[in-house]
Design a protein around this motif. Structure first.
Motif, short mmCIF file in Angstrom:
data_model
loop_
_atom_site.label_atom_id
_atom_site.label_comp_id
_atom_site.label_asym_id
_atom_site.label_seq_id
_atom_site.Cartn_x
_atom_site.Cartn_y
_atom_site.Cartn_z
N MET A 174 -2.84 -35.54 -14.29
CA MET A 174 -3.60 -35.45 -15.54
C MET A 174 -5.04 -35.02 -15.28
N ARG A 175 -5.64 -35.49 -14.20
CA ARG A 175 -7.00 -35.04 -13.89
C ARG A 175 -7.03 -33.52 -13.68
N LYS A 176 -6.02 -32.99 -13.00
CA LYS A 176 -5.95 -31.55 -12.79
C LYS A 176 -5.72 -30.81 -14.11
N LEU A 177 -4.86 -31.34 -14.97
CA LEU A 177 -4.54 -30.69 -16.23
C LEU A 177 -5.73 -30.67 -17.18
N PHE A 201 6.64 -35.47 -17.01
CA PHE A 201 6.15 -34.22 -17.59
C PHE A 201 4.86 -34.53 -18.35
N PHE A 202 3.85 -33.68 -18.17
CA PHE A 202 2.57 -33.86 -18.85
C PHE A 202 2.10 -32.53 -19.44
N MET A 203 1.35 -32.63 -20.53
CA MET A 203 0.78 -31.44 -21.15
C MET A 203 -0.57 -31.78 -21.74
N ALA A 216 -2.25 -26.61 -20.48
CA ALA A 216 -1.79 -26.80 -19.11
C ALA A 216 -0.63 -27.78 -19.10
N LEU A 217 0.29 -27.58 -18.15
CA LEU A 217 1.48 -28.41 -18.05
C LEU A 217 1.73 -28.80 -16.60
N ALA A 218 2.33 -29.98 -16.41
CA ALA A 218 2.69 -30.42 -15.07
C ALA A 218 4.04 -31.11 -15.09
N VAL A 219 4.79 -30.92 -14.02
CA VAL A 219 6.06 -31.61 -13.81
C VAL A 219 5.96 -32.30 -12.45
N THR A 225 -2.32 -22.51 -15.24
CA THR A 225 -1.93 -23.37 -16.38
C THR A 225 -0.80 -24.34 -16.05
N SER A 226 -0.40 -24.45 -14.78
CA SER A 226 0.74 -25.32 -14.48
C SER A 226 0.65 -25.93 -13.09
#
Length: 363
Positions: free
Chosen positions: A94-97, A279-281, A107-110, A75-76
Motif C-alpha cells: 500500500m505504501r508503494k501504491l 489484492f489492493f488498488m 495503481a494495483l498490487a497483487v 501502475t502495478s
C-alpha cells in the motif's frame, strides 16, 4: 475485563520481538491488532495472537522473511510475501501504491504466498489518509458454502473500500460472506449464541451454537478432513433471498486474489503451502475533480442519509461511523478482553517470558 491500550501494544510488541520479528514489523503487527480492538473489531484484534503464534511454531509463517517485488510497472506490483505475516507485505504494497497513484492516478498490487493480514480496512485507510480511494481484499481459509452447496469452498474473502470524507473517511470493511469466522470464534469464547442465520451444518440446517460452529470451522479450515457445513454467503441460506449475489461477491474476490496471484484458492489453503493472496488498488480522485469538492459532496451525501426518517429507537449509520466512535470510546476506556482470550495471553506471556501487566482496577 479491560486492559489499557498501552498495555496491549507493549505486550504485543514484546511478544513479536521474541518471536523474531524486527522492531518495525513488530510495531506494525501490534498496531494492526490494537487498531482492530479499538474499532470494536475484536475478531481481528489481540485474540488472534494465539493463532499467529501457532503459525510461527508450525512454520506457516516466517517472522524474519520480507516481501519481494517480482514484477513492477508504473501502475502495478506483483509481490511475493515469502511466508511473512500478511500485514507486512500488505503495508509494504500500500505504501508503494500510494506513491504510484499520486504520480499516475491509479495503481494495483497483487500479493502471493502471504498469510492473514488483519483487517482489510487498515490498508484502505492508509490510502484515504493521503486523499486517495483505497481498495483491499484477501482470500482466506475455506469456510463458506456456495449457493446450494453442502460443503465449504470459499473464504470469507474480505473487502474494504475507503473514500475521503469528513469528519472521517467512508470505510466499508467486511466479509463477502455473512460473517467472518473470527466473529463466531469470539462468540464461542464468550459462550454466547449466534444471533442470526450465519452458519449451517452438513445438511444445510442453520446452527446457532457458536461453539459447535467454531469446532466445525476449525476442522474444515485446518485439516484435510472436509466435513459438511460452513458459513453462509450474503443472502443467507435460501436462493430465494438472493444468496447467489453473495456467492458472486466471494468469487470476485477469489479471482482478484488466488487466481491473479497464481496462489492457492481458499478451498486449498488448508493444505501446504497454506498461502493466502491479497489484492489492493489505489485511485486518485483528483483525476475527476478537485479533491476538496469531491470530499464535500461525499460528506453532504452521507449527512443526508444519516438524517433520513428512521425507525424509532434506531440510528442510521454510514459505514465507518460505528468504528470511529468505538475508537474514541475504547481509547479512553481500554480494550475489552474476554476470559478465554485473557487465559491465552497469560499462557503466551509464560511461554515467551513476556510480562502481561494487568490493571486490576479495570477488571
Amino acid at each position: 475485563m479491560r486492559i489499557s491500550v498501552d498495555t496491549e501494544r507493549e505486550f504485543l510488541e514484546s511478544v513479536f520481538k521474541v518471536q523474531g520479528f524486527n522492531e518495525q514489523d513488530g510495531q506494525l503487527l501490534a498496531d494492526t491488532l490494537v487498531d482492530a480492538d479499538l474499532r470494536g473489531i475484536s475478531s481481528h484484534g489481540i485474540q488472534r495472537l494465539q493463532w499467529y503464534s501457532k503459525m510461527i511454531e508450525d512454520h506457516t509463517l516466517e517472522p524474519k522473511n520480507q516481501p519481494k517485488i517480482l514484477n513492477e510497472t508504473p501502475t502495478s506490483l506483483l509481490i511475493d510475501a515469502d511466508k511473512s505475516m500478511g500485514q507486512i507485505a500488505s503495508a509494504f504494497a500500500m505504501r508503494k501504491l500510494i506513491e504510484k497513484a499520486k504520480a499516475g492516478g491509479v495503481a494495483l498490487a497483487v500479493i502471493r504466498n502471504s498469510n492473514h493480514f488483519g483487517t482489510a480496512g487498515y490498508y484502505s485507510r492508509m490510502a484515504s489518509k493521503e486523499g486517495l480511494i483505497g481498495i483491499s481484499t484477501t482470500n482466506t481459509r475455506p469456510l463458506v458454502v456456495p449457493t446450494n452447496s453442502l460443503e465449504a469452498f470459499l473464504g470469507s474473502n474480505a473487502l474494504a473500500f475507503t473514500f475521503p470524507a469528513d469528519p472521517h473517511p467512508f470505510v466499508f470493511d467486511g466479509a463477502t460472506a455473512t460473517v467472518s469466522s473470527g466473529k463466531i470464534q469470539v462468540l464461542a469464547k464468550k459462550g454466547e449464541q449466534i444471533p442470526g442465520d450465519w452458519a449451517v451444518d452438513e445438511n444445510r440446517n442453520v446452527l446457532h451454537d457458536a461453539k459447535t460452529v467454531e469446532d466445525n470451522l476449525a476442522t474444515i479450515a485446518f485439516s484435510d478432513d472436509r466435513p459438511g457445513g460452513g458459513v453462509l454467503t450474503l443472502g443467507g441460506n435460501k436462493e430465494v433471498n438472493s444468496n447467489y449475489k453473495g456467492f458472486g461477491n466471494s468469487l470476485i474476490i477469489e479471482l482478484l486474489t488466488g487466481i491473479l496471484a497464481q496462489g492457492s484458492l481458499s478451498a486449498d489453503t488448508n493444505k501446504a503451502p497454506h498461502d493466502f493472496s491479497q489484492f489492493f488498488m489505489t485511485i486518485n480522485p483528483a483525476l475527476f475533480g478537485d479533491l476538496e469538492t469531491l470530499k464535500a459532496n461525499a460528506s453532504a451525501m452521507f449527512d443526508r442519509i444519516r438524517h433520513l426518517k428512521h425507525v424509532p429507537g434506531t440510528k442510521i449509520m454510514i459505514p465507518g461511523d460505528r468504528e470511529y466512535q468505538n475508537y474514541d470510546d475504547n481509547l479512553k476506556a481500554g480494550i475489552n478482553i474476554d476470559g478465554e482470550t485473557l487465559a491465552e495471553l497469560q499462557a503466551i506471556s509464560k511461554q515467551y517470558n513476556v510480562p502481561l501487566p494487568i490493571d486490576e482496577a479495570n477488571a
